[in-house]
Write a protein that holds these residues in place. Structure first.
Motif, mmCIF file in Angstrom:
data_model
loop_
_atom_site.group_PDB
_atom_site.id
_atom_site.type_symbol
_atom_site.label_atom_id
_atom_site.label_comp_id
_atom_site.label_asym_id
_atom_site.label_seq_id
_atom_site.Cartn_x
_atom_site.Cartn_y
_atom_site.Cartn_z
ATOM 1 N N GLU A 28 1.108 -44.808 -0.274
ATOM 2 C CA GLU A 28 -0.336 -45.015 -0.382
ATOM 3 C C GLU A 28 -1.080 -43.683 -0.458
ATOM 4 O O GLU A 28 -2.069 -43.554 -1.195
ATOM 5 N N LEU A 29 -0.593 -42.679 0.266
ATOM 6 C CA LEU A 29 -1.218 -41.356 0.212
ATOM 7 C C LEU A 29 -0.953 -40.687 -1.135
ATOM 8 O O LEU A 29 -1.837 -40.012 -1.686
ATOM 9 N N VAL A 30 0.237 -40.894 -1.688
ATOM 10 C CA VAL A 30 0.534 -40.362 -3.030
ATOM 11 C C VAL A 30 -0.370 -41.027 -4.069
ATOM 12 O O VAL A 30 -0.888 -40.363 -4.981
ATOM 13 N N ASN A 31 -0.579 -42.325 -3.944
ATOM 14 C CA ASN A 31 -1.467 -43.030 -4.877
ATOM 15 C C ASN A 31 -2.901 -42.513 -4.766
ATOM 16 O O ASN A 31 -3.605 -42.377 -5.783
ATOM 17 N N LEU A 32 -3.344 -42.232 -3.531
ATOM 18 C CA LEU A 32 -4.679 -41.661 -3.328
ATOM 19 C C LEU A 32 -4.771 -40.301 -4.008
ATOM 20 O O LEU A 32 -5.760 -40.004 -4.684
ATOM 21 N N TRP A 33 -3.744 -39.476 -3.829
ATOM 22 C CA TRP A 33 -3.713 -38.163 -4.483
ATOM 23 C C TRP A 33 -3.771 -38.309 -6.002
ATOM 24 O O TRP A 33 -4.514 -37.598 -6.689
ATOM 25 N N SER A 34 -3.004 -39.248 -6.528
ATOM 26 C CA SER A 34 -2.929 -39.438 -7.978
ATOM 27 C C SER A 34 -4.283 -39.814 -8.568
ATOM 28 O O SER A 34 -4.640 -39.379 -9.671
ATOM 29 N N SER A 35 -5.071 -40.589 -7.842
ATOM 30 C CA SER A 35 -6.338 -41.082 -8.391
ATOM 31 C C SER A 35 -7.539 -40.199 -8.049
ATOM 32 O O SER A 35 -8.545 -40.229 -8.761
ATOM 33 N N GLN A 36 -7.429 -39.369 -6.980
ATOM 34 C CA GLN A 36 -8.614 -38.637 -6.527
ATOM 35 C C GLN A 36 -8.404 -37.130 -6.394
ATOM 36 O O GLN A 36 -9.280 -36.429 -5.887
ATOM 37 N N LYS A 37 -7.268 -36.609 -6.839
ATOM 38 C CA LYS A 37 -7.001 -35.179 -6.641
ATOM 39 C C LYS A 37 -7.977 -34.316 -7.433
ATOM 40 O O LYS A 37 -8.477 -34.702 -8.492
ATOM 41 N N GLU A 40 -8.697 -31.511 -9.894
ATOM 42 C CA GLU A 40 -7.876 -31.037 -11.006
ATOM 43 C C GLU A 40 -7.607 -29.538 -10.941
ATOM 44 O O GLU A 40 -6.559 -29.063 -11.383
ATOM 45 N N SER A 41 -8.520 -28.786 -10.379
ATOM 46 C CA SER A 41 -8.336 -27.329 -10.333
ATOM 47 C C SER A 41 -7.356 -26.901 -9.242
ATOM 48 O O SER A 41 -6.504 -26.033 -9.455
ATOM 49 N N SER A 42 -7.446 -27.510 -8.057
ATOM 50 C CA SER A 42 -6.571 -27.108 -6.952
ATOM 51 C C SER A 42 -5.299 -27.950 -6.856
ATOM 52 O O SER A 42 -4.287 -27.511 -6.319
ATOM 53 N N GLY A 43 -5.358 -29.178 -7.389
ATOM 54 C CA GLY A 43 -4.207 -30.074 -7.278
ATOM 55 C C GLY A 43 -4.117 -30.800 -5.949
ATOM 56 O O GLY A 43 -3.166 -31.535 -5.702
ATOM 57 N N TYR A 44 -5.117 -30.607 -5.062
ATOM 58 C CA TYR A 44 -5.113 -31.230 -3.743
ATOM 59 C C TYR A 44 -6.108 -32.384 -3.680
ATOM 60 O O TYR A 44 -7.037 -32.462 -4.492
ATOM 61 N N VAL A 45 -5.914 -33.246 -2.666
ATOM 62 C CA VAL A 45 -6.891 -34.276 -2.340
ATOM 63 C C VAL A 45 -7.261 -34.104 -0.871
ATOM 64 O O VAL A 45 -6.421 -33.734 -0.040
ATOM 65 N N LEU A 46 -8.541 -34.341 -0.548
ATOM 66 C CA LEU A 46 -8.992 -34.238 0.839
ATOM 67 C C LEU A 46 -8.654 -35.534 1.591
ATOM 68 O O LEU A 46 -8.939 -36.632 1.095
ATOM 69 N N VAL A 47 -8.063 -35.392 2.763
ATOM 70 C CA VAL A 47 -7.641 -36.550 3.551
ATOM 71 C C VAL A 47 -7.980 -36.308 5.023
ATOM 72 O O VAL A 47 -7.766 -35.202 5.540
ATOM 73 N N ASP A 48 -8.516 -37.330 5.689
ATOM 74 C CA ASP A 48 -8.677 -37.277 7.143
ATOM 75 C C ASP A 48 -7.323 -37.656 7.734
ATOM 76 O O ASP A 48 -6.995 -38.831 7.890
ATOM 77 N N ILE A 49 -6.520 -36.647 8.040
ATOM 78 C CA ILE A 49 -5.138 -36.920 8.456
ATOM 79 C C ILE A 49 -5.085 -37.550 9.838
ATOM 80 O O ILE A 49 -4.141 -38.267 10.174
#
Length: 497
Positions: free
Chosen positions: A127-136, A138-147
């Motif tokens: 689910e976290l990979v899917n979140l990254w895939s849809s919301q990352k 583009e410049s940094s390649g990261y997604v912000l997450v409240d871990i």
């Protein structure tokens, strides 16, 4: 006795300060010594703050100090002490703890629940990979997450699946959003209220005034939790009657129903025992596990070199061609050291639940009278500068060199994150298994970084548990090939729960 006691109130104001109580009591230990006494109204409380005193208390005087007082919170939130963690020392406590140890927390039961833990970690990772895939970005390649929230949802899913067959979060949840929020909110409120010292505990004659409305809140939370637990037990009874589960699918409620049946233990009816025990398991494993993983991530992000060493170990022992498995944990020695050091610096419960002396005894040369209550300041013990060099620094390496043989299971009195003696937490292996596997899987699966200009806030919350006070928003991206995240889940989420 510490000076400064107010008439009637005693030292009650200490329990309502802005600073966490374990910090306040730790400063008092520096001034008054490793064992001192304070008063709450007419009740005396002995505060224990070093390892030698803990050793004497939880070995020589263990039986005498193993009872529990009936505080206002305990009366309302533990089914009047039917929760074994808050029960008085005696036949009821011994019998229920034996059931928990042999039936719910045995190695065999943990093996049977292996698929639940693995499938939950896999599901949350995907689910976290899917979140990254849809919301990352583009410049940094990261997604912000409240871990912190991610850890909480993973832990609640894992715990509630093992206990009640429920999944509260994610795409494959089995409970409605309203039910999930209702249950999680109640558990969090319960943990908060268990850490509240009411005026009624200090001055029983003033209990009816309910200053702060704490007792009213306790009654409301207890009533709501009882409704939820009753629903779950009724559901499980119906499924058992219909024969819809085989032995390998049984969760903790199923086990309790088969073991307790209609029997009474010390005049407590079966349904109360089951509800109280299940609730004890929930509060003892859900929030504390989340807290430990969150503090571990905070410490790793503040110590990049330690984080890199942890990833190097994961890559060496597991590689990048597959995801982590539970069988890998024994090889991850450095990760285990990180968890030990996290529990030393940030024990999820920095103070023990209150004990009560059931008889007169001598502790550290002091005569302790029957009825005196006891609090052990685990945070102060775990951070004793006489036993730990650079005691406030995060250095997991100490557990690979000078403190190799020290564990967290209550046998080494310089490190007691789970307590010691008869009242040591019976779910240590259960909790450590979840923490080690979840954290190893996350660190192995994702690259993590701190957002620019956002320092890590290390402030904690007051109360029975010492959680991080604010969200932990970090930058996340996958570090394995995407094919690694496509592992088939080992559990059929479509079955009835």
């Amino acid at each position: 006795m510490v000076p400064g006691s107010w008439p009637i109130l005693g030292h009650l104001l200490l329990f309502h300060g802005s600073q966490p109580l374990h910090i306040t009591l730790g400063a008092m230990a520096d001034k008054y010594g490793p064992l001192f006494t304070i008063k709450l109204g007419s009740t005396k409380i002995a505060v224990l703050s070093n390892s030698e005193m803990a050793r004497e208390c939880f070995t020589k005087n263990d039986k005498a100090s193993s009872s529990r007082p009936k505080l206002v919170a305990i009366e309302h939130l533990s089914y009047n002490q039917a929760m074994f963690g808050f029960a008085s020392y005696g036949p009821y406590w011994r019998e229920v703890r034996k059931i928990v140890t042999l039936e719910l927390l045995s190695n065999r039961r943990m093996e049977l629940l292996h698929d639940v833990r693995v499938s939950e970690v896999q599901a949350s990772t995907k689910e976290l990979v899917n979140l990254w895939s849809s919301q990352k970005d583009e410049s940094s390649g990261y997604v912000l997450v409240d871990i912190k929230q991610w850890f909480a949802e993973l832990t609640f899913n894992m715990v509630f699946r093992m206990i009640a067959g429920k999944r509260f979060f994610g795409a494959m949840k089995t409970e409605s959003e309203e039910k999930a929020e209702r249950c999680v909110k109640c558990v969090k409120n319960m943990l908060r209220l268990l850490g509240v010292f009411t005026v009624g505990d200090a001055i029983p004659s003033l209990r009816w005034l309910d200053f702060g409305g704490h007792e009213k809140a306790m009654k409301e939370v207890a009533m709501e939790l009882d409704k939820i637990l009753t629903e779950w037990i009724d559901e499980h009874r119906q499924m058992m009657d219909l024969g819809e589960k085989d032995a390998n699918e049984r969760d903790f409620i199923d086990v309790m129903l088969s073991v307790i049946s209609d029997a009474k233990i010390d005049n407590v009816d079966a349904d109360t025992i089951i509800k109280a025990t299940i609730l004890n398991m929930i509060i003892g494993s859900s929030e504390t596990t989340t807290i430990s993983m969150t503090w571990a991530m905070c410490l790793l992000l503040k110590n990049p070199r330690t984080l890199e060493k942890a990833k190097e170990e994961l890559d060496k022992e597991i590689g990048k061609e597959r995801c982590a498995s539970e069988s890998d944990i024994n090889k991850l020695i450095y990760l285990q050291a990180i968890i030990k050091e996290t529990l030393r610096l940030y024990a999820p419960a920095p103070l023990t639940a209150t004990h009560e002396f059931s008889g007169n005894c001598n502790l550290g040369g002091y005569n302790i009278k029957k009825g005196t209550q006891l609090i052990a300041n685990l945070w102060k013990i775990n951070n004793d500068p006489c036993l730990w060099s650079n005691h406030l620094e995060f250095t997991p390496e100490k557990f690979l060199t000078t403190h190799t043989d020290v564990d967290v299971r209550g046998h080494h009195f310089e490190l007691l994150p789970f307590g010691s003696g008869r009242r040591v937490c019976p779910g240590i292996s259960f909790g450590l298994q979840m923490i080690h596997f979840s954290l190893a899987s996350f660190l192995h699966s994702f690259e993590v970084s701190i957002p620019p200009d956002e320092p890590i806030d290390m402030s904690g919350t007051p109360g029975l548990v010492h959680a991080k006070a604010t969200p932990l928003t970090i930058m996340v991206k996958p570090r394995l090939s995407l094919s690694c995240y496509e592992t088939r889940f080992l559990f059929n989420f479509d079955r009835k729960c």
